[in-house]
Design an enzyme around this catalytic site. Structure first.
Site, short mmCIF file in Angstrom:
data_model
loop_
_atom_site.label_atom_id
_atom_site.label_comp_id
_atom_site.label_asym_id
_atom_site.label_seq_id
_atom_site.Cartn_x
_atom_site.Cartn_y
_atom_site.Cartn_z
N HIS A 94 1.11 -1.02 0.35
CA HIS A 94 -0.11 0.30 0.09
C HIS A 94 0.98 1.13 0.14
O HIS A 94 1.95 1.80 0.84
CB HIS A 94 -1.12 -0.08 0.83
N ASP A 120 -8.94 -5.14 -2.61
CA ASP A 120 -8.01 -5.31 -0.99
C ASP A 120 -8.14 -4.34 -0.31
O ASP A 120 -8.00 -2.90 -0.68
CB ASP A 120 -6.41 -5.22 -1.03
N HIS A 161 -2.44 -12.41 1.30
CA HIS A 161 -2.76 -11.95 3.26
C HIS A 161 -3.35 -13.86 3.61
O HIS A 161 -4.13 -13.78 4.66
CB HIS A 161 -3.07 -11.37 3.98
N ASN A 163 -5.41 -6.57 9.46
CA ASN A 163 -6.70 -7.27 8.69
C ASN A 163 -5.74 -7.72 7.30
O ASN A 163 -4.92 -7.54 6.21
CB ASN A 163 -7.95 -6.10 8.78
N ASP A 190 2.13 -7.07 2.23
CA ASP A 190 0.65 -5.81 2.83
C ASP A 190 1.36 -4.67 3.94
O ASP A 190 0.81 -4.02 4.34
CB ASP A 190 -0.16 -6.80 3.57
N HIS A 215 0.16 3.88 8.15
CA HIS A 215 -1.01 4.50 8.67
C HIS A 215 -0.07 5.90 9.48
O HIS A 215 0.34 5.42 10.24
CB HIS A 215 -1.93 4.21 8.96
N PRO A 241 -5.90 -0.98 10.86
CA PRO A 241 -5.93 -1.89 9.98
C PRO A 241 -4.54 -1.53 9.93
O PRO A 241 -4.53 -0.89 8.66
CB PRO A 241 -6.80 -3.29 10.22
N1 LIG Z 1 -3.65 -4.72 6.15
C1 LIG Z 1 -4.46 -3.61 6.57
O1 LIG Z 1 -5.05 -3.98 8.25
N2 LIG Z 1 -4.60 -3.08 5.85
C2 LIG Z 1 -4.75 -2.45 4.63
C3 LIG Z 1 -5.94 -2.93 4.04
C4 LIG Z 1 -5.92 -4.25 3.72
O2 LIG Z 1 -4.46 -5.25 3.10
O3 LIG Z 1 -7.03 -5.25 4.07
C5 LIG Z 1 -4.83 -0.75 4.38
O4 LIG Z 1 -4.64 -0.42 3.92
O5 LIG Z 1 -4.28 -0.45 5.33
ZN LIG Z 2 -6.20 -6.83 2.67
ZN LIG Z 3 -3.16 -4.84 1.81
#
Ligand SMILES: NC(=O)N[C@@H](CC(=O)O)C(=O)O
Ligand SMILES: [Zn+2]
Ligand SMILES: [Zn+2]
Length: 432
Positions: A61, A153, A233, A279, A306, A310, A324
């Site tokens: 991300h 996602d 994941h 998540n 993943d 944040h 998450p």
């Molecule tokens: N993994 C996560 O907890 N968060 C991801 C979204 C995701 O991968 O589902 C996000 O974009 O922050």
């Molecule tokens: Zn995801």
């Molecule tokens: Zn993700």
């Protein structure tokens, strides 16, 4: 001096024989002993280091466009290069969502301009990730970004009819649907894994069956349609069993596991530190054991980070309010070494397979995931397997600080990364 020409001396090639690697104008020209440097080349002594094909992340991300305070394409690319990556697939849950040719081209251009890794955009399956109307998959596939993986996602494509249509649609260009497997009806309000600790803490649970039910459904759909599914994941022992069964049928299903699901358990929630909220959630020791075994066996094809940066405003709050997700790009390789190589579950060739060759193949990234050999683009990373390092959040390249590994010490460091012969990382430092 040619910045894309190198003589890398005495590297262990994917953990095997020691050899020199000659690179001219971004391409490997020779692999062998006692090579002479190409004209204008720089020389790097790689004694004691392992040369791997540059790592490829199927699940990153970057928060651009929309949340450039949490990550930009450039800052995430830098974290990736420092983690040994030469290519990352950028998830579509940006703002605006990457659900049009315009947005995926924007992300692709930002990646090219940063020039630290190849940024391959993933397109959304549905408009705005809302699950209601299919996005313009064909236009994204035909765009300059050449999108081949589509994913909502962050959200599950929960409607089976939508999932079926998307799987059917991408067959035309051998595309893949990457599913965030979470049956929303079973996870409403969920804060962590449903189990012993969620009962103790009185937090709403996210049961393993919410993941497993969607994976089973989607494997059946993919088998029926004859298309390609990639499961994001994977986090439970039951999911590994379902995937083993689906693969035994010959269906075109691939799956990834994240480093945090190989290392951390739901006991972390007892700290109430939202840095451990992710998540799908951290699960149990039994799940970890099955995920490690599934990755070793090949039922789980790849490790994906993943990487989910944040900002502090979204993380430094109480557990229930926190978003998450956790950082992953700079720690992934070390965690794979700790959880898979050190216990003897994988050798270095197995690491190359799961972190570079297979993800490159799944994403269709030509020029990545190739062992150093004459004629191959010089996308490489040099690892020091004997070194160790301690994670200091403020020293990470991400604009965010949400790592669950603060102050933990891990084996193996990335000494250098090369993108088409250009050093993006040298002596463990980003070059731009
Ligand atoms: N993994 C996560 O907890 N968060 C991801 C979204 C995701 O991968 O589902 C996000 O974009 O922050
Ligand atoms: Zn995801
Ligand atoms: Zn993700």
């Amino acid at each position: 001096m040619n910045v894309n020409s190198w003589l890398i001396q005495n590297a262990s090639i994917v953990g095997r024989e020691t050899a020199d690697i000659a690179i001219e104008n971004g391409v490997v020209t020779e692999v062998g002993t006692g090579l002479t440097a190409p004209e204008g080349a720089r020389v790097l002594d790689a004694t004691g280091l392992i040369a791997l094909p540059g790592l490829v992340d199927l699940h990153t991300h970057l928060r651009e466009p929309g949340r450039e305070d949490a990550e930009t394409v450039e800052s995430g690319s830098r974290a990736a290069a420092l983690g040994g990556y030469t290519a990352v697939c950028a998830m579509a849950n940006t703002s605006p969502v990457a659900d049009t040719a315009g947005v995926v081209e924007q992300v692709w251009r930002l990646g090219r301009d940063a020039g630290l890794v190849d940024v391959q955009p993933i397109g959304a399956v549905t408009v705005g990730l809302k699950g209601e109307h299919m996005a313009e998959l064909g236009a994204m596939a035909d765009s300059a970004a050449n999108v081949r993986i589509f994913s909502d996602d962050g959200f599950c494509v929960a409607d089976p009819k939508m999932m079926r249509r998307a799987l059917e649609y991408v067959k035309a260009f051998d595309g893949v649907i990457a599913q965030h497997a979470e049956e929303p009806a079973l996870t409403a309000g969920a804060q962590m894994h449903e189990g012993e600790f969620s009962s103790q803490l009185g937090l709403a649970g996210w049961p393993a069956v919410a993941e497993e039910a969607i994976i089973a459904r989607d494997c059946l759909l993919t088998g029926h349609v004859g298309s390609r599914l990639h499961v994001c994941h994977v986090s439970t022992a039951g999911s590994v069993e379902i995937l083993r069964w689906a693969k035994s049928k010959g269906w075109r299903v691939t799956a990834e596991v994240c480093p945090h699901h190989l290392l951390l358990t739901d006991e972390r929630a007892t700290t109430y530190d939202p840095v451990n909220k992710v998540n799908p959630p951290l699960r149990t020791d039994t799940d970890i054991e099955a995920l490690r075994a599934g990755l070793a066996e090949g039922v789980i094809d790849v490790v994906a980070t993943d990487h989910a940066p944040h900002s502090s405003e979204d993380k430094d709050c109480e557990w229930a309010a926190a978003r998450p997700g956790m950082l992953g790009l700079q720690t992934a390789l070390s965690i794979v070494v700790k959880t898979m190589v050190e216990p003897g579950l994988l050798d270095w060739d197995g690491v190359a397979e799961r972190m570079s060759r297979r993800p490159a193949r799944i994403a269709g990234l030509d020029g990545h995931g190739l062992d150093p050999a004459p004629g191959v683009p010089a996308n490489l990373t040099l690892i020091d397997p004997a070194a160790s390092w301690t994670v200091v959040p403020n020293e990470l390249a991400s604009l965010s600080r949400n790592t669950p590994y603060a102050q933990m010490t891990f084996p193996a460091t990335v000494r250098a990364t090369f993108l088409r012969g250009e050093a993006t990382v040298l002596e463990g430092k980003a070059q731009k």
